[in-house]
Design a protein around this motif. Structure first.
Motif, PDB file in Angstrom:
ATOM      1  N   LEU A  57       1.073  -1.337  -0.292  1.00  0.00           N
ATOM      2  CA  LEU A  57       0.114   0.086   0.090  1.00  0.00           C
ATOM      3  C   LEU A  57       1.182   0.955  -0.025  1.00  0.00           C
ATOM      4  N   GLN A  58       0.626   2.162  -0.588  1.00  0.00           N
ATOM      5  CA  GLN A  58       1.120   3.234  -0.880  1.00  0.00           C
ATOM      6  C   GLN A  58       0.087   4.375  -0.767  1.00  0.00           C
ATOM      7  N   LEU A  59       1.032   5.704   0.449  1.00  0.00           N
ATOM      8  CA  LEU A  59      -0.223   5.998   0.357  1.00  0.00           C
ATOM      9  C   LEU A  59       0.514   7.996   0.309  1.00  0.00           C
ATOM     10  N   PHE A  60       0.211   8.739  -1.009  1.00  0.00           N
ATOM     11  CA  PHE A  60       0.342  10.027  -1.211  1.00  0.00           C
ATOM     12  C   PHE A  60      -0.028  11.365  -1.191  1.00  0.00           C
ATOM     13  N   GLU A  61       0.296  12.171  -0.492  1.00  0.00           N
ATOM     14  CA  GLU A  61       0.264  13.531   0.563  1.00  0.00           C
ATOM     15  C   GLU A  61      -0.796  14.395  -0.730  1.00  0.00           C
ATOM     16  N   HIS A  62      -1.800  14.727  -0.049  1.00  0.00           N
ATOM     17  CA  HIS A  62      -2.868  15.790  -0.412  1.00  0.00           C
ATOM     18  C   HIS A  62      -3.669  16.216   0.735  1.00  0.00           C
ATOM     19  N   VAL A  63      -3.553  17.777   0.305  1.00  0.00           N
ATOM     20  CA  VAL A  63      -4.470  18.306   1.869  1.00  0.00           C
ATOM     21  C   VAL A  63      -5.434  18.172   1.437  1.00  0.00           C
ATOM     22  N   LEU A  64      -6.231  17.669   0.913  1.00  0.00           N
ATOM     23  CA  LEU A  64      -7.543  17.423   0.661  1.00  0.00           C
ATOM     24  C   LEU A  64      -8.070  15.995   0.679  1.00  0.00           C
ATOM     25  N   ALA A  65      -7.023  15.528   0.912  1.00  0.00           N
ATOM     26  CA  ALA A  65      -7.342  14.081   0.754  1.00  0.00           C
ATOM     27  C   ALA A  65      -6.505  12.875   1.894  1.00  0.00           C
ATOM     28  N   PRO A  66      -6.245  14.026   2.793  1.00  0.00           N
ATOM     29  CA  PRO A  66      -4.972  13.333   3.655  1.00  0.00           C
ATOM     30  C   PRO A  66      -5.158  12.117   4.481  1.00  0.00           C
ATOM     31  N   LEU A  67      -4.891  11.017   3.146  1.00  0.00           N
ATOM     32  CA  LEU A  67      -5.271   9.568   3.735  1.00  0.00           C
ATOM     33  C   LEU A  67      -3.498   9.768   4.620  1.00  0.00           C
ATOM     34  N   ALA A  68      -2.659  10.020   3.819  1.00  0.00           N
ATOM     35  CA  ALA A  68      -1.085   9.165   4.232  1.00  0.00           C
ATOM     36  C   ALA A  68      -0.411   9.916   5.041  1.00  0.00           C
ATOM     37  N   ASP A  69      -1.596  10.843   6.506  1.00  0.00           N
ATOM     38  CA  ASP A  69      -1.010  11.724   7.273  1.00  0.00           C
ATOM     39  C   ASP A  69      -0.992  10.390   8.612  1.00  0.00           C
ATOM     40  N   LEU A  70      -1.942   9.332   8.004  1.00  0.00           N
ATOM     41  CA  LEU A  70      -1.757   8.103   8.326  1.00  0.00           C
ATOM     42  C   LEU A  70      -0.904   7.216   7.971  1.00  0.00           C
ATOM     43  N   PRO A  71       0.293   7.191   8.036  1.00  0.00           N
ATOM     44  CA  PRO A  71       1.493   6.174   7.237  1.00  0.00           C
ATOM     45  C   PRO A  71       1.862   4.893   7.541  1.00  0.00           C
ATOM     46  N   VAL A  72       1.578   4.762   6.422  1.00  0.00           N
ATOM     47  CA  VAL A  72       2.079   2.999   6.313  1.00  0.00           C
ATOM     48  C   VAL A  72       3.518   3.230   7.073  1.00  0.00           C
ATOM     49  N   ARG A  73       3.062   2.097   8.103  1.00  0.00           N
ATOM     50  CA  ARG A  73       4.519   1.242   8.441  1.00  0.00           C
ATOM     51  C   ARG A  73       5.407  -0.394   8.529  1.00  0.00           C
ATOM     52  N   GLU A  74       3.647  -0.799   8.192  1.00  0.00           N
ATOM     53  CA  GLU A  74       3.923  -2.429   7.993  1.00  0.00           C
ATOM     54  C   GLU A  74       2.248  -2.797   7.855  1.00  0.00           C
ATOM     55  N   ILE A  75       2.284  -3.904   7.157  1.00  0.00           N
ATOM     56  CA  ILE A  75       1.218  -4.668   6.020  1.00  0.00           C
ATOM     57  C   ILE A  75       1.638  -5.966   7.111  1.00  0.00           C
ATOM     58  N   VAL A  76      -0.213  -5.599   8.033  1.00  0.00           N
ATOM     59  CA  VAL A  76      -0.085  -6.790   8.262  1.00  0.00           C
ATOM     60  C   VAL A  76      -1.859  -7.799   8.210  1.00  0.00           C
ATOM     61  N   SER A  77      -1.903  -7.633   7.268  1.00  0.00           N
ATOM     62  CA  SER A  77      -2.831  -8.508   6.482  1.00  0.00           C
ATOM     63  C   SER A  77      -3.762  -8.124   5.264  1.00  0.00           C
ATOM     64  N   ALA A  78      -4.252  -8.624   4.726  1.00  0.00           N
ATOM     65  CA  ALA A  78      -5.213  -8.559   3.653  1.00  0.00           C
ATOM     66  C   ALA A  78      -5.711  -9.530   2.844  1.00  0.00           C
ATOM     67  N   SER A  79      -6.960  -8.517   2.935  1.00  0.00           N
ATOM     68  CA  SER A  79      -8.118 -10.043   1.957  1.00  0.00           C
ATOM     69  C   SER A  79      -8.884  -9.489   1.291  1.00  0.00           C
ATOM     70  N   HIS A  80      -9.437 -10.309   0.447  1.00  0.00           N
ATOM     71  CA  HIS A  80     -10.095 -10.086  -0.787  1.00  0.00           C
ATOM     72  C   HIS A  80     -11.815 -10.529  -0.752  1.00  0.00           C
ATOM     73  N   ILE A  81     -12.675 -10.208  -1.061  1.00  0.00           N
ATOM     74  CA  ILE A  81     -14.161 -11.122  -0.292  1.00  0.00           C
ATOM     75  C   ILE A  81     -14.850 -10.348  -1.336  1.00  0.00           C
ATOM     76  N   LEU A  82     -16.062 -11.550  -1.742  1.00  0.00           N
ATOM     77  CA  LEU A  82     -17.138 -10.891  -2.456  1.00  0.00           C
ATOM     78  C   LEU A  82     -18.722 -11.495  -2.068  1.00  0.00           C
TER      79      LEU A  82
END
Length: 248
Positions: free
Chosen positions: A203-228
């Protein structure tokens, strides 16, 4: 239009409502979920009391919804934060971005979902499941997961997406002061998990003043799932009133 006719409506414009007055049913809702570890101080800066944090975790999600009664198809992306409230484990919805105005308006007006307009996408690409989020013309998130690498137990998948959800509901008064300021709770119901997988992810998060997802930075991937899955969203219920005891 008589008063009793006005009161039959739930939104405006009266002759062309912003969303249909239906409880939407989601069919073949497809999730990409990536749980990651972030900075605890950054997390505590955005999670409101009385919610509590046990671990500095965030779930980034992209949801592709090809069949939604009342709204039509759309895609949504955002961040959810594992929390506890009064001893109950759940998730606090931090931010949601989607490409469908009726679903955005309904989510905010009828419920309390923190929705705003964005351009998410979810697709398979050369052996990877790819989720992206753009805000305007700018990329703010790119998630990749190995496509259907390992079958995930359906009960475990259901447990991932059916935890209680907490959100903030604000309704301002005409003087600008809040008329409603509540913490609300909802959950997913009538769940039918059809398929589920686990696998490696990035997961990559990119800085944007109006969409500040990157303010919670990625330090370690814990798990991932794909669900239908098929599901319905329950109505919200208030669980905490921020204005109680401070009203004039």
């Amino acid at each position: 239009m008589k008063t009793e006719e006005v009161l039959q409506h739930v939104t405006t414009p009266l002759v062309n409502p912003a969303f249909a007055p239906v409880v939407p049913r989601f069919t073949d809702r497809e999730y990409l979920n990536i749980v990651y570890r972030t900075d605890e101080a950054a997390l505590r800066a955005v999670v409101p009391e009385p919610l509590e944090i046990e671990e500095p975790l965030v779930r980034f999600e992209v949801m592709k919804m090809g069949d939604v009664s009342g709204y039509g198809p759309y895609t949504e992306s955002g961040q959810a934060i594992p929390v506890t409230f009064d001893g109950e484990r759940g998730e606090y919805l931090h931010a949601m971005y989607l490409d469908n105005f009726p679903a955005t308006a309904s989510g905010r007006e009828v419920s309390a979902y923190p929705k705003t307009i964005g351009s998410p996408s979810l697709f398979a690409d050369n052996g990877a499941l790819v989720g992206t989020l753009d805000y305007g013309s700018q990329r703010v998130a790119t998630a990749t997961m190995g496509y259907k690498h390992h079958v995930l137990d359906l009960a475990e998948a259901a447990a991932q997406i059916t935890v209680p959800t907490f959100m903030l509901k604000f309704v301002p008064g005409y003087d600008g002061a809040p008329r409603v300021a509540e913490l609300v709770r909802t959950e997913i119901t009538d769940v039918v998990v059809k398929q589920a997988w686990a696998g490696p992810a990035r997961l990559q998060l990119f800085e944007h003043v109006l969409a500040p997802l990157a303010d919670l930075p990625v330090r370690e991937i814990v798990s991932a799932s794909h669900i239908l899955t098929d599901l319905t969203l329950a109505p919200v219920k208030p669980v905490h009133d921020y204005l109680k005891g401070v009203r004039s």
